[in-house]
Design a protein around this motif. Sequence first.
Motif, mmCIF file in Angstrom:
data_model
loop_
_atom_site.group_PDB
_atom_site.id
_atom_site.type_symbol
_atom_site.label_atom_id
_atom_site.label_comp_id
_atom_site.label_asym_id
_atom_site.label_seq_id
_atom_site.Cartn_x
_atom_site.Cartn_y
_atom_site.Cartn_z
ATOM 1 N N SER A 9 -1.689 37.786 -7.808
ATOM 2 C CA SER A 9 -1.377 38.114 -9.201
ATOM 3 C C SER A 9 -0.399 37.100 -9.789
ATOM 4 O O SER A 9 -0.536 36.699 -10.950
ATOM 5 N N ILE A 10 0.567 36.666 -8.959
ATOM 6 C CA ILE A 10 1.545 35.689 -9.470
ATOM 7 C C ILE A 10 0.858 34.357 -9.770
ATOM 8 O O ILE A 10 1.003 33.804 -10.864
ATOM 9 N N THR A 11 0.089 33.843 -8.794
ATOM 10 C CA THR A 11 -0.508 32.516 -8.980
ATOM 11 C C THR A 11 -1.522 32.510 -10.113
ATOM 12 O O THR A 11 -1.564 31.581 -10.909
ATOM 13 N N LEU A 12 -2.330 33.581 -10.186
ATOM 14 C CA LEU A 12 -3.340 33.610 -11.244
ATOM 15 C C LEU A 12 -2.698 33.703 -12.621
ATOM 16 O O LEU A 12 -3.130 33.039 -13.568
ATOM 17 N N THR A 13 -1.641 34.498 -12.733
ATOM 18 C CA THR A 13 -0.944 34.608 -14.021
ATOM 19 C C THR A 13 -0.348 33.261 -14.404
ATOM 20 O O THR A 13 -0.488 32.803 -15.542
ATOM 21 N N LEU A 14 0.308 32.636 -13.426
ATOM 22 C CA LEU A 14 0.936 31.337 -13.679
ATOM 23 C C LEU A 14 -0.112 30.321 -14.143
ATOM 24 O O LEU A 14 0.062 29.643 -15.157
ATOM 25 N N SER A 15 -1.222 30.250 -13.393
ATOM 26 C CA SER A 15 -2.276 29.296 -13.749
ATOM 27 C C SER A 15 -2.845 29.595 -15.121
ATOM 28 O O SER A 15 -3.079 28.696 -15.923
ATOM 29 N N GLY A 16 -3.062 30.908 -15.393
ATOM 30 C CA GLY A 16 -3.609 31.305 -16.685
ATOM 31 C C GLY A 16 -2.686 30.878 -17.816
ATOM 32 O O GLY A 16 -3.130 30.288 -18.809
ATOM 33 N N LEU A 17 -1.389 31.123 -17.634
ATOM 34 C CA LEU A 17 -0.419 30.745 -18.660
ATOM 35 C C LEU A 17 -0.423 29.239 -18.892
ATOM 36 O O LEU A 17 -0.442 28.770 -20.027
ATOM 37 N N LEU A 18 -0.408 28.495 -17.767
ATOM 38 C CA LEU A 18 -0.389 27.034 -17.880
ATOM 39 C C LEU A 18 -1.643 26.525 -18.575
ATOM 40 O O LEU A 18 -1.601 25.580 -19.358
ATOM 41 N N MET A 19 -2.784 27.166 -18.257
ATOM 42 C CA MET A 19 -4.036 26.744 -18.895
ATOM 43 C C MET A 19 -3.972 26.968 -20.398
ATOM 44 O O MET A 19 -4.371 26.103 -21.185
ATOM 45 N N VAL A 20 -3.449 28.136 -20.799
ATOM 46 C CA VAL A 20 -3.332 28.435 -22.230
ATOM 47 C C VAL A 20 -2.397 27.420 -22.888
ATOM 48 O O VAL A 20 -2.716 26.824 -23.925
ATOM 49 N N LEU A 21 -1.258 27.173 -22.223
ATOM 50 C CA LEU A 21 -0.292 26.196 -22.739
ATOM 51 C C LEU A 21 -0.942 24.822 -22.890
ATOM 52 O O LEU A 21 -0.802 24.159 -23.926
ATOM 53 N N GLY A 22 -1.697 24.427 -21.852
ATOM 54 C CA GLY A 22 -2.366 23.123 -21.873
ATOM 55 C C GLY A 22 -3.366 23.031 -23.006
ATOM 56 O O GLY A 22 -3.412 22.047 -23.741
ATOM 57 N N LEU A 23 -4.158 24.112 -23.179
ATOM 58 C CA LEU A 23 -5.170 24.098 -24.234
ATOM 59 C C LEU A 23 -4.519 24.059 -25.614
ATOM 60 O O LEU A 23 -4.992 23.368 -26.511
ATOM 61 N N ILE A 24 -3.398 24.807 -25.765
ATOM 62 C CA ILE A 24 -2.682 24.773 -27.052
ATOM 63 C C ILE A 24 -2.248 23.341 -27.342
ATOM 64 O O ILE A 24 -2.441 22.813 -28.437
ATOM 65 N N SER A 25 -1.711 22.686 -26.314
ATOM 66 C CA SER A 25 -1.258 21.304 -26.493
ATOM 67 C C SER A 25 -2.424 20.390 -26.860
ATOM 68 O O SER A 25 -2.309 19.551 -27.748
ATOM 69 N N VAL A 26 -3.560 20.587 -26.160
ATOM 70 C CA VAL A 26 -4.727 19.735 -26.448
ATOM 71 C C VAL A 26 -5.171 19.921 -27.891
ATOM 72 O O VAL A 26 -5.492 18.961 -28.589
ATOM 73 N N PHE A 27 -5.150 21.192 -28.364
ATOM 74 C CA PHE A 27 -5.652 21.430 -29.716
ATOM 75 C C PHE A 27 -4.638 21.107 -30.807
ATOM 76 O O PHE A 27 -5.014 20.827 -31.931
ATOM 77 N N THR A 28 -3.346 21.172 -30.485
ATOM 78 C CA THR A 28 -2.374 20.835 -31.531
ATOM 79 C C THR A 28 -1.970 19.363 -31.479
ATOM 80 O O THR A 28 -2.024 18.659 -32.475
ATOM 81 N N TYR A 29 -1.590 18.878 -30.290
ATOM 82 C CA TYR A 29 -1.137 17.490 -30.187
ATOM 83 C C TYR A 29 -2.305 16.528 -29.990
ATOM 84 O O TYR A 29 -2.221 15.356 -30.329
ATOM 85 N N GLY A 30 -3.374 17.017 -29.373
ATOM 86 C CA GLY A 30 -4.480 16.113 -29.042
ATOM 87 C C GLY A 30 -4.064 15.148 -27.950
ATOM 88 O O GLY A 30 -3.191 15.460 -27.136
ATOM 89 N N PHE A 31 -4.680 13.987 -27.931
ATOM 90 C CA PHE A 31 -4.346 12.995 -26.914
ATOM 91 C C PHE A 31 -3.849 11.723 -27.568
ATOM 92 O O PHE A 31 -4.129 11.456 -28.727
ATOM 93 N N ASN A 32 -3.136 10.961 -26.785
ATOM 94 C CA ASN A 32 -2.690 9.649 -27.229
ATOM 95 C C ASN A 32 -3.774 8.656 -26.810
ATOM 96 O O ASN A 32 -3.685 8.032 -25.759
ATOM 97 N N TYR A 33 -4.826 8.572 -27.632
ATOM 98 C CA TYR A 33 -5.982 7.763 -27.237
ATOM 99 C C TYR A 33 -5.645 6.278 -27.190
ATOM 100 O O TYR A 33 -4.849 5.790 -27.993
ATOM 101 N N SER A 34 -6.255 5.573 -26.271
ATOM 102 C CA SER A 34 -5.989 4.142 -26.130
ATOM 103 C C SER A 34 -6.850 3.349 -27.114
ATOM 104 O O SER A 34 -7.737 3.889 -27.766
ATOM 105 N N ILE A 35 -6.592 2.069 -27.166
ATOM 106 C CA ILE A 35 -7.289 1.170 -28.091
ATOM 107 C C ILE A 35 -8.810 1.186 -27.864
ATOM 108 O O ILE A 35 -9.594 0.992 -28.786
ATOM 109 N N ASP A 36 -9.228 1.481 -26.611
ATOM 110 C CA ASP A 36 -10.657 1.542 -26.309
ATOM 111 C C ASP A 36 -11.353 2.610 -27.150
ATOM 112 O O ASP A 36 -12.527 2.504 -27.459
ATOM 113 N N PHE A 37 -10.618 3.674 -27.481
ATOM 114 C CA PHE A 37 -11.225 4.787 -28.192
ATOM 115 C C PHE A 37 -11.010 4.724 -29.705
ATOM 116 O O PHE A 37 -11.829 5.204 -30.463
ATOM 117 N N VAL A 38 -9.863 4.194 -30.127
ATOM 118 C CA VAL A 38 -9.567 4.241 -31.562
ATOM 119 C C VAL A 38 -9.535 2.875 -32.231
ATOM 120 O O VAL A 38 -9.428 2.788 -33.453
#
Lengths: 283, 447
Positions: A9-38
């Motif tokens: 229960s501890i590990t799954l909750t922790l992972s779930g929280l981190l995943m949500v946090l990560g996804l929030i970051s991906v959708f709000t901050y996005g990525f720092n794309y390199s010159i190859d992409f932009v």
Amino acid sequence: MIHFLKHTSITLTLSGLLMVLGLISVFTYGFNYSIDFVGGATAEFTAVAKNEQQIRNYVKKNYPSATIQKSGDNLFIKEKNITKEDAQKIANRFNGVRLGAFEIISPSVSAENITKTVTAFAVVALCILLYVAYSFSGFRYALAAVIAMFHDTVLLLGAWSLLGRFFGAQFDILFVTALLIIMSFSVHDTIIIFDKLKEEEKSGRYSGLEEKINAALTLTIVRSANTSITTILVLASLVILGGSATRWFSISLLIGMFLGTYSSPFIAAPMYYFLTRFFKKRA
Amino acid sequence: MKKNTLSTIILVSLFFLWFSLPPFSVRIPPMNKSTTIKPKTIRVPFLKKEINVSLPIRLGLDLQGGSRLVFLLDTANINKENIPDAVSAARDIIERRINFFGVNEPQLSLLKGGNVYKIAVELPGVKDPTKTAKTIGQTAQLGFSTYKEEVVKQGTQSATIPTFLPTKLTGAYLKKASLVFDQKSGSPQVGIQFNKEGARLFAEITKNNKKKPLAIFLDNQLLTAPVVQDEIKDGNAVISGSFKVEEAKTLVNQLNAGALPVPVRLLEQKTIEPTLGKENVQKSLIAGVVGLLSVVVFMLVLYGKNGILATISLFLYALYSVFIFQISGIVMTLSGVAGFLLSIGMAVDSNILIYERIKEEKIRTKDVALATKLGFNNALKAIKQANTNTLLIAGVLFNPFNLSFLPISGSVRGFSLTLAIGVVLSLLTGVFVVKNILWHVYKIDKE
């Protein structure tokens, strides 16, 4: 025998929280794309012989994501956020250095290639699902392995979004390679553990599913730890001693390897446990 | 039997070691004469050919540098609104041509300065960029013209002036070009196959021009003008200019990649340093060696005698990989090295799995040979499954059938190739070789 599933229960909750946090970051901050992409610009500085090192240092300090290439007596700078005025300023700082060609450069990775690579990720996931289901003759094993792989990928993406936002880590072609490596490694690690679990299920030493999983994890934990230590030894020396151009790549692999090792006992195994119980209840 | 396998492994490994060394000579004291241990080339007596035995590993732009070619796109004859499309089409065609010519991992970028468009092409370690520049920069526009004689009268004198009338049929209607050889003379020809629309046009033209010459132009230069014998309905034709094999091959590749929508001109040609920087590459190399050495120390501490075996198998793994990279000419980029590192990790993992299983069995039985055998065989299944899975992933990423929805070039393919090679080699050295040594040491019989 170590009681792994007790802390599920501890590990799954922790992972779930981190995943949500990560996804929030991906959708709000996005990525720092390199010159190859932009895309960006290239500036050529001529007659740099005397000032080469100073120019390199100056550019590195002010444009950390720039690549600097030497060609004869000239330096090529490729950078996302540089204007012609900026480049002229750099040239003016150094005696005798002139700004040669300055050109806008379009992304080298086409939108088509990005779509294709994303498709490749999906096809890889599907193939893993089918292969693990076939070789373990159980769909629950396959689903658990792919969930763990998905977990590792999402967490690495989230970590990269945050590192990009706060420390300038770039989403470049090497990072795509790192993602592929982590996907392969994650499943590799899970398969080793599931192989042991399958063996426990066959041997019938323990009757309860929980005990079987715990026994399998206890028996493979030394191997998992040793394998992780060896990869961490190599990657850590690359992070500490390696060149600055490859440092972020090594860091992405280090994070990914850690996740891959962590997810096998703490995500894949509990997922298998829950999936089995879930399907048994319904049957 | 088992002794034979082991001696073969040792012999093959020694050969690989010799092959991977740079050319060198040794002065042996009593003879006082320099003896060449590793020459640069070896002469094969009956083939009368020199074989190069000192092949360098080909490195990519990021690790070794290469040449940079900049082409100027001549957009003067194109409508303004069509320029962006033409420019990106030109970029794609040049990329396809480079891939056809077997240069791996090029880097293309589109440069724009004002209204001037350029394409920068960076090629890893190309020795003769002038030739490459010529082949990738040719427009390769194929055209078909009918022949007409015009009779011009001037006073009492009349003269026939031959003229070529361009038809609608061009290289744009091409489905595929291929290299074929004339059945009688054996001279190289370029076979072309038109698409549906092209075949229809071709049939029409040949129908209306029986017994007349049909001229084929490449970039406005007359290649050949064969006489049409009969209507050709199936859309297949052969161009039999006086080609050399090399020229015909080049033309086939150019035609298959498509004609450039705009003429291009080579502006500059330069050699460039590695994109990662020389210093960086050196530092990372040292770091990699330090990392691997610490792995060796770790394995020795952990598994003692078996740790030595693990070290040997790792060393052989590195040796075999170097050999493969030398003879295959695969271009190694950082992505490739990463794929290689991952497979080293998996090679170490195979070793750890085996020795952990052997330890497990040793608790149950005092017979070391039996424990070794059982442990090894138990570990084998997991190793097989895990590595098959990795090979499967590498297979999807390599996209061997060139499926159009998956990547067909670039770093993903480079990575998957080194990964697959690494996995196969790690199975060979980490499992097959280790098994043979273990079986020999513990005198286990092979059934």
